[in-house]
Design a protein around this motif. Sequence first.
Motif, PDB file in Angstrom:
ATOM      1  N   UNK A  29      10.000 -32.714 -49.068  1.00 56.01           N
ATOM      2  CA  UNK A  29       8.871 -32.221 -49.864  1.00 56.01           C
ATOM      3  C   UNK A  29       8.189 -31.093 -49.114  1.00 56.01           C
ATOM      4  N   UNK A  30       8.764 -29.880 -49.169  1.00 56.07           N
ATOM      5  CA  UNK A  30       8.249 -28.774 -48.352  1.00 56.07           C
ATOM      6  C   UNK A  30       6.830 -28.351 -48.703  1.00 56.07           C
ATOM      7  N   UNK A  71       6.809 -17.297 -42.185  1.00 52.69           N
ATOM      8  CA  UNK A  71       6.669 -18.199 -41.061  1.00 52.69           C
ATOM      9  C   UNK A  71       7.877 -19.104 -40.938  1.00 52.69           C
ATOM     10  N   UNK A  72       8.063 -19.660 -39.749  1.00 51.98           N
ATOM     11  CA  UNK A  72       9.215 -20.533 -39.520  1.00 51.98           C
ATOM     12  C   UNK A  72       9.210 -21.738 -40.447  1.00 51.98           C
ATOM     13  N   UNK A  73       8.030 -22.280 -40.762  1.00 55.96           N
ATOM     14  CA  UNK A  73       7.975 -23.459 -41.616  1.00 55.96           C
ATOM     15  C   UNK A  73       8.407 -23.136 -43.043  1.00 55.96           C
ATOM     16  N   UNK A  74       8.245 -21.870 -43.471  1.00 53.13           N
ATOM     17  CA  UNK A  74       8.727 -21.494 -44.795  1.00 53.13           C
ATOM     18  C   UNK A  74      10.240 -21.312 -44.784  1.00 53.13           C
ATOM     19  N   UNK A 101      12.342 -11.452 -42.085  1.00 47.83           N
ATOM     20  CA  UNK A 101      11.977 -11.598 -40.671  1.00 47.83           C
ATOM     21  C   UNK A 101      11.144 -12.876 -40.529  1.00 47.83           C
ATOM     22  N   UNK A 102      11.691 -13.825 -39.776  1.00 44.02           N
ATOM     23  CA  UNK A 102      11.109 -15.164 -39.646  1.00 44.02           C
ATOM     24  C   UNK A 102      10.372 -15.260 -38.314  1.00 44.02           C
ATOM     25  N   UNK A 103       9.080 -15.553 -38.372  1.00 48.48           N
ATOM     26  CA  UNK A 103       8.276 -15.732 -37.156  1.00 48.48           C
ATOM     27  C   UNK A 103       8.565 -17.105 -36.554  1.00 48.48           C
ATOM     28  N   UNK A 104       8.942 -17.129 -35.282  1.00 46.00           N
ATOM     29  CA  UNK A 104       9.300 -18.390 -34.647  1.00 46.00           C
ATOM     30  C   UNK A 104       9.097 -18.283 -33.141  1.00 46.00           C
ATOM     31  N   UNK A 141       8.197  -1.544 -50.275  1.00 48.65           N
ATOM     32  CA  UNK A 141       7.170  -2.534 -49.977  1.00 48.65           C
ATOM     33  C   UNK A 141       7.703  -3.621 -49.044  1.00 48.65           C
ATOM     34  N   UNK A 142       6.769  -4.205 -48.291  1.00 47.71           N
ATOM     35  CA  UNK A 142       7.038  -5.356 -47.442  1.00 47.71           C
ATOM     36  C   UNK A 142       6.188  -6.503 -47.966  1.00 47.71           C
ATOM     37  N   UNK A 143       6.794  -7.670 -48.146  1.00 47.27           N
ATOM     38  CA  UNK A 143       6.060  -8.830 -48.641  1.00 47.27           C
ATOM     39  C   UNK A 143       5.947  -9.885 -47.550  1.00 47.27           C
ATOM     40  N   UNK A 144       4.709 -10.288 -47.270  1.00 42.52           N
ATOM     41  CA  UNK A 144       4.469 -11.447 -46.408  1.00 42.52           C
ATOM     42  C   UNK A 144       4.562 -12.659 -47.322  1.00 42.52           C
ATOM     43  N   UNK A 145       5.672 -13.388 -47.261  1.00 44.19           N
ATOM     44  CA  UNK A 145       5.948 -14.422 -48.244  1.00 44.19           C
ATOM     45  C   UNK A 145       5.170 -15.710 -48.013  1.00 44.19           C
ATOM     46  N   UNK A 146       4.777 -15.981 -46.806  1.00 43.13           N
ATOM     47  CA  UNK A 146       4.068 -17.221 -46.564  1.00 43.13           C
ATOM     48  C   UNK A 146       4.610 -17.926 -45.331  1.00 43.13           C
ATOM     49  N   UNK A 147       4.125 -19.129 -45.127  1.00 43.29           N
ATOM     50  CA  UNK A 147       3.105 -19.765 -45.937  1.00 43.29           C
ATOM     51  C   UNK A 147       1.721 -19.191 -45.652  1.00 43.29           C
ATOM     52  N   UNK A 148       0.713 -19.943 -46.100  1.00 43.02           N
ATOM     53  CA  UNK A 148      -0.658 -19.473 -45.980  1.00 43.02           C
ATOM     54  C   UNK A 148      -1.056 -19.209 -44.533  1.00 43.02           C
TER      55      UNK A 148
END
Length: 207
Positions: A29-30, A71-74, A101-104, A141-148
Amino acid sequence: MSEGMGKVTCNLTISADGYSAGLNQSEERPFGDDGGDGWGDKLHAWYVEGAEENKAEIDAMMSATKAFIMGRNMFGPVRGEWDRQWNGWWGENPPYHAPVFVLTHYARDPQPMDGGTTFHFVTDGIESALAQARAAAGDGEIAIQGGATTINQYLAAGLIDELRLHIAPLTLGAGTRLFEGVPPLKLEQVTARATSMVTHVTYRVLR
């Protein structure tokens, strides 16, 4: 936004009280507890059950975006320390069809997927991820997808040009909240459209 650079945007579904996910997020349940039975049933019902009614907004999420940051959790939860073989939540053909691009905190080789998506894992912070996304996107465009939590970091740093919020008619009461820890922002409303399952609002972030 500098001359010749595409906008930095975000697309985020939130509850009426501002949460992008409820408590008790898990691999199954992400989006945590949102009153549904699985993958964000209630919070993201507009995207699945309401796809026809909300087609314009769904298409706009991807059409102008040439690179994404998340983010890594997304991307997916850490399994043990970090499962370098797991491809995240998104299946073999993720919907992005562009560099992501995944922040981790955990280094990992780029992960190419079907459909043109490649996940790149960034360990040196949000500004590095944005610089790499800009290089990949050119003037797109660049989209910051999340999470919050990730979006909040970019908002606090003054790096987002436009907020595209999709407000679902429910409250969660607790969880991961947009604008948590973000200094006051001056926003200009650009568009707003209500459908039966969600209200779409776009704000320009004024500097």
